[in-house]
Design an enzyme around this catalytic site. Structure first.
Site, PDB file in Angstrom:
ATOM      1  NE  ARG A   1     -53.870 -96.617 -12.325  1.00  0.00           N
ATOM      2  CZ  ARG A   1     -52.629 -96.669 -11.805  1.00  0.00           C
ATOM      3  NH1 ARG A   1     -52.313 -97.623 -10.942  1.00  0.00           N
ATOM      4  NH2 ARG A   1     -51.708 -95.787 -12.152  1.00  0.00           N
TER       5      ARG A   1
ATOM      6  CD1 TRP B   1     -50.697 -92.001 -13.495  1.00  0.00           C
ATOM      7  CD2 TRP B   1     -50.784 -92.284 -11.285  1.00  0.00           C
ATOM      8  NE1 TRP B   1     -51.958 -92.454 -13.182  1.00  0.00           N
ATOM      9  CE2 TRP B   1     -52.039 -92.639 -11.840  1.00  0.00           C
ATOM     10  CE3 TRP B   1     -50.601 -92.379  -9.906  1.00  0.00           C
ATOM     11  CZ2 TRP B   1     -53.106 -93.073 -11.056  1.00  0.00           C
ATOM     12  CZ3 TRP B   1     -51.663 -92.816  -9.123  1.00  0.00           C
ATOM     13  CH2 TRP B   1     -52.897 -93.160  -9.697  1.00  0.00           C
TER      14      TRP B   1
ATOM     15  NE  ARG C   1     -52.037 -97.755 -15.744  1.00  0.00           N
ATOM     16  CZ  ARG C   1     -50.943 -97.198 -15.232  1.00  0.00           C
ATOM     17  NH1 ARG C   1     -49.994 -97.978 -14.706  1.00  0.00           N
ATOM     18  NH2 ARG C   1     -50.787 -95.888 -15.220  1.00  0.00           N
TER      19      ARG C   1
ATOM     20  CE  LYS D   1     -51.720 -95.446 -20.205  1.00  0.00           C
ATOM     21  NZ  LYS D   1     -52.963 -94.838 -19.658  1.00  0.00           N
TER      22      LYS D   1
ATOM     23  CE1 TYR E   1     -57.986 -90.471  -8.924  1.00  0.00           C
ATOM     24  CE2 TYR E   1     -55.695 -90.148  -9.548  1.00  0.00           C
ATOM     25  CZ  TYR E   1     -56.890 -90.818  -9.701  1.00  0.00           C
ATOM     26  OH  TYR E   1     -57.003 -91.822 -10.622  1.00  0.00           O
TER      27      TYR E   1
ATOM     28  CG  HIS F   1     -58.956 -97.622 -15.088  1.00  0.00           C
ATOM     29  ND1 HIS F   1     -57.743 -98.267 -15.052  1.00  0.00           N
ATOM     30  CD2 HIS F   1     -58.665 -96.288 -14.989  1.00  0.00           C
ATOM     31  CE1 HIS F   1     -56.759 -97.394 -14.967  1.00  0.00           C
ATOM     32  NE2 HIS F   1     -57.289 -96.181 -14.915  1.00  0.00           N
TER      33      HIS F   1
END
Length: 272
Positions: A212, A235, A119, A146, A244, A209
């Site tokens: 990414r 994640w 990120r 995050k 995706y 972003h």
């Protein structure tokens, strides 16, 4: 006051550049008393996306809580699903060329993002003591992530090449601003927007972003499994990488080959 609450919140623990940037964009007088009114908050959160609205609202609530003041009740906006914008190889080559002309630093940061999937703040704040080039890994601390979970990042040849270009330019930060010696506050600066305009990508949904998203999309289309992508990208849940999944339907080919007509004779009543 709002100013006192913000100061206290910043002193509790180190905060990332994105939160500091949001605070700067939140136009509330420092002498304004808490709790902030619903009208004040709503006016500051108008005309922004649902995601930006919810992130800023969470920040306002956290600052109220840090000051021991009950925050006003404002509903989060539903974040509608949309298309995941990613760059094609041709688009990236055009953008890379212009970025290198506008800001070699920004071009290097963009290349490192596309090589690692990190990120924005993780790239801009990356320090040399977080990198082990002998083992070809970088690691991020939990308070930088995050999801608040530490992450180890394998460094491929593209990432290592960028690190080679940056070697010796600053003792602490990998992508330090040469004018200040500190990390850039935002990668989406004048050079970035000028590059989007000159590469004819302005208005096509490309933001920082997107890099990414491009890393993730390229990975999946080149055979990386979603479970692997989840770990590489940091994640927390499998559901977050499902966006995706449609980019590589060929991994379901074996299952699709099993689909054949089924005869109803198996359900027919037996004679006798």
């Amino acid at each position: 006051t709002w100013g006192e609450a913000v100061k206290k919140w910043l002193e509790i623990k180190p905060r990332g550049l994105p939160d500091k940037y949001r605070l700067r964009a939140f136009r509330v007088a420092l002498h304004e008393c808490l709790p902030l009114s619903q009208q004040t908050i709503s006016e500051n959160l108008s005309d922004i996306s649902a995601g930006s609205h919810n992130r800023m609202l969470a920040l306002v609530v956290a600052i109220h809580n840090a000051a021991g003041v009950e925050p006003p009740k404002i509903k989060r906006k539903p974040n509608p699903p949309g298309r995941t914008r990613w760059l094609t190889a041709e688009e990236w080559l055009k953008l890379r060329k212009v970025l290198d002309e506008e800001s070699p630093l920004l071009r290097q940061a963009a290349e490192f993002t596309l090589a690692t999937g990190l990120r924005e703040n993780n790239v801009l704040e990356l320090a040399w003591d977080q990198i082990d080039r002998r083992r070809c890994v970088a690691w991020l601390h939990g308070d930088q992530m995050k999801g608040r979970v530490p992450l180890g990042v394998p460094l491929n040849t593209d990432a290592l090449r960028v690190l080679g270009e940056r070697t010796g330019l600053h003792k602490v930060y990998v992508f330090a601003n040469p004018e200040t010696g500190k990390p850039l506050v935002k990668a989406s600066n004048r050079a970035w927007y000028d590059s989007l305009r000159k590469s004819k990508l302005k208005g096509t949904g490309v933001v920082w972003h997107t890099l990414r998203h491009s890393w993730a999309a390229w990975a999946v289309m080149n055979g990386v499994r979603l479970e692997e992508l989840m770990k590489l990208g940091g994640w927390k849940t499998y559901a977050m990488v499902l966006r995706y999944g449609h980019l590589a339907p060929e991994h379901l080919a074996e299952a699709a080959a099993k689909v054949k007509p089924v005869s109803l004779r198996y359900n027919a009543p037996r004679e006798g």
